[in-house]
Design a protein around this motif. Structure first.
Motif, mmCIF file in Angstrom:
data_model
loop_
_atom_site.group_PDB
_atom_site.id
_atom_site.type_symbol
_atom_site.label_atom_id
_atom_site.label_comp_id
_atom_site.label_asym_id
_atom_site.label_seq_id
_atom_site.Cartn_x
_atom_site.Cartn_y
_atom_site.Cartn_z
ATOM 1 N N ARG A 7 -4.630 17.071 5.066
ATOM 2 C CA ARG A 7 -6.138 17.289 4.745
ATOM 3 C C ARG A 7 -6.457 16.532 2.930
ATOM 4 N NH1 ARG A 7 -9.288 18.798 8.460
ATOM 5 N NH2 ARG A 7 -10.488 19.516 7.664
ATOM 6 N N GLY A 8 -7.909 15.077 3.127
ATOM 7 C CA GLY A 8 -8.008 15.026 1.969
ATOM 8 C C GLY A 8 -7.962 13.431 1.756
ATOM 9 N N ALA A 9 -8.458 12.829 1.442
ATOM 10 C CA ALA A 9 -8.407 11.242 1.504
ATOM 11 C C ALA A 9 -7.575 10.960 0.158
ATOM 12 C CB ALA A 9 -10.162 10.703 1.181
ATOM 13 N N PRO A 10 -7.228 10.994 -0.886
ATOM 14 C CA PRO A 10 -6.184 11.221 -1.617
ATOM 15 C C PRO A 10 -4.979 11.138 -0.761
ATOM 16 C CG PRO A 10 -8.071 11.629 -2.345
ATOM 17 C CD PRO A 10 -8.621 12.422 -1.242
ATOM 18 N N LEU A 11 -5.136 12.366 -0.495
ATOM 19 C CA LEU A 11 -3.710 12.881 -0.192
ATOM 20 C C LEU A 11 -3.270 12.522 0.692
ATOM 21 C CD1 LEU A 11 -1.318 14.730 -0.620
ATOM 22 C CD2 LEU A 11 -2.786 17.245 0.713
ATOM 23 N N ILE A 12 -3.992 12.095 2.274
ATOM 24 C CA ILE A 12 -4.327 11.113 3.543
ATOM 25 C C ILE A 12 -3.232 9.961 2.334
ATOM 26 C CG2 ILE A 12 -4.352 10.018 5.592
ATOM 27 C CD1 ILE A 12 -6.674 12.275 5.276
ATOM 28 N N ALA A 13 -3.689 8.855 1.957
ATOM 29 C CA ALA A 13 -3.129 8.051 1.639
ATOM 30 C C ALA A 13 -1.366 8.272 0.869
ATOM 31 C CB ALA A 13 -4.010 7.610 0.765
ATOM 32 N N ILE A 14 -2.017 9.237 0.017
ATOM 33 C CA ILE A 14 -0.309 9.222 -0.713
ATOM 34 C C ILE A 14 0.986 9.971 0.396
ATOM 35 C CG2 ILE A 14 0.895 10.468 -2.040
ATOM 36 C CD1 ILE A 14 -1.399 10.748 -4.209
ATOM 37 N N CYS A 17 2.267 6.877 2.155
ATOM 38 C CA CYS A 17 2.717 5.720 1.625
ATOM 39 C C CYS A 17 4.283 5.781 1.002
ATOM 40 C CB CYS A 17 2.176 5.583 0.032
ATOM 41 S SG CYS A 17 0.829 4.062 1.002
ATOM 42 N N LEU A 18 4.272 7.807 1.057
ATOM 43 C CA LEU A 18 5.154 7.903 0.552
ATOM 44 C C LEU A 18 6.219 8.547 2.747
ATOM 45 C CD1 LEU A 18 5.008 11.075 -1.455
ATOM 46 C CD2 LEU A 18 6.373 8.899 -2.137
ATOM 47 N N GLY A 19 5.509 9.026 3.178
ATOM 48 C CA GLY A 19 6.400 8.741 4.875
ATOM 49 C C GLY A 19 6.578 6.908 5.122
ATOM 50 N N LEU A 20 6.008 6.427 4.485
ATOM 51 C CA LEU A 20 7.044 4.817 4.855
ATOM 52 C C LEU A 20 8.015 4.804 4.578
ATOM 53 C CD1 LEU A 20 6.368 2.052 6.306
ATOM 54 C CD2 LEU A 20 4.696 1.411 4.655
ATOM 55 N N SER A 21 8.451 4.523 3.065
ATOM 56 C CA SER A 21 9.117 4.868 2.503
ATOM 57 C C SER A 21 10.141 5.822 2.278
ATOM 58 C CB SER A 21 8.666 4.933 0.752
ATOM 59 O OG SER A 21 9.338 5.094 0.123
ATOM 60 N N VAL A 22 10.084 6.692 2.679
ATOM 61 C CA VAL A 22 11.120 7.818 3.682
ATOM 62 C C VAL A 22 11.868 7.275 5.063
ATOM 63 C CG1 VAL A 22 11.877 9.902 3.929
ATOM 64 C CG2 VAL A 22 10.618 9.661 2.829
ATOM 65 N N ASP A 23 10.682 6.684 5.470
ATOM 66 C CA ASP A 23 11.205 6.564 6.970
ATOM 67 C C ASP A 23 12.309 4.636 6.529
ATOM 68 O OD1 ASP A 23 11.167 5.778 10.238
ATOM 69 O OD2 ASP A 23 9.710 3.976 9.415
ATOM 70 N N LEU A 24 11.488 3.820 5.574
ATOM 71 C CA LEU A 24 12.237 2.964 5.822
ATOM 72 C C LEU A 24 14.222 3.026 5.450
ATOM 73 C CD1 LEU A 24 9.392 0.565 4.580
ATOM 74 C CD2 LEU A 24 10.479 -0.080 6.511
ATOM 75 N N ALA A 25 14.373 4.290 4.102
ATOM 76 C CA ALA A 25 14.928 4.144 2.850
ATOM 77 C C ALA A 25 15.693 5.664 4.629
ATOM 78 C CB ALA A 25 14.871 4.816 2.310
#
Length: 92
Positions: A7-14, A17-25
């Motif tokens: 919850r929380g707009a900045p945390l959702i964005a972070i 992006c981190l989740g995408l990075s972990v998924d790709l790696a």
């Protein structure tokens, strides 16, 4: 993100992006799919990642920070692909 555990707009964005990075790696399925693409085909790689960012956008359709972060990430990836194609290895 979708289940509202984040919850929380900045945390959702972070987290997105981190989740995408972990998924790709680290995700074996994702890595296998990426391995099938030519490392020289930046358009195909960007298209693949774009599908993943499109999915992340559906997780919270009203989260402006999420959309802004994914837009900025896409812009930076496109710039990097373009620079690489032109032989420029400049990093920001």
């Amino acid at each position: 993100i979708r289940s509202m555990q984040i919850r929380g707009a900045p945390l959702i964005a972070i987290v997105a992006c981190l989740g995408l990075s972990v998924d790709l790696a680290t995700n074996p399925k994702t890595k296998s799919e990426l391995d099938k693409l030519s490392p020289d085909d930046a358009d195909a790689i960007l298209s693949y990642i774009s599908k993943k960012t499109d999915y992340l956008r559906t997780s919270r359709p009203t989260a402006v920070n999420l959309f802004n972060a994914l837009d900025e990430l896409t812009e930076k990836m496109t710039e990097a692909a373009s620079a690489s194609a032109n032989g420029d290895s400049k990093r920001e």
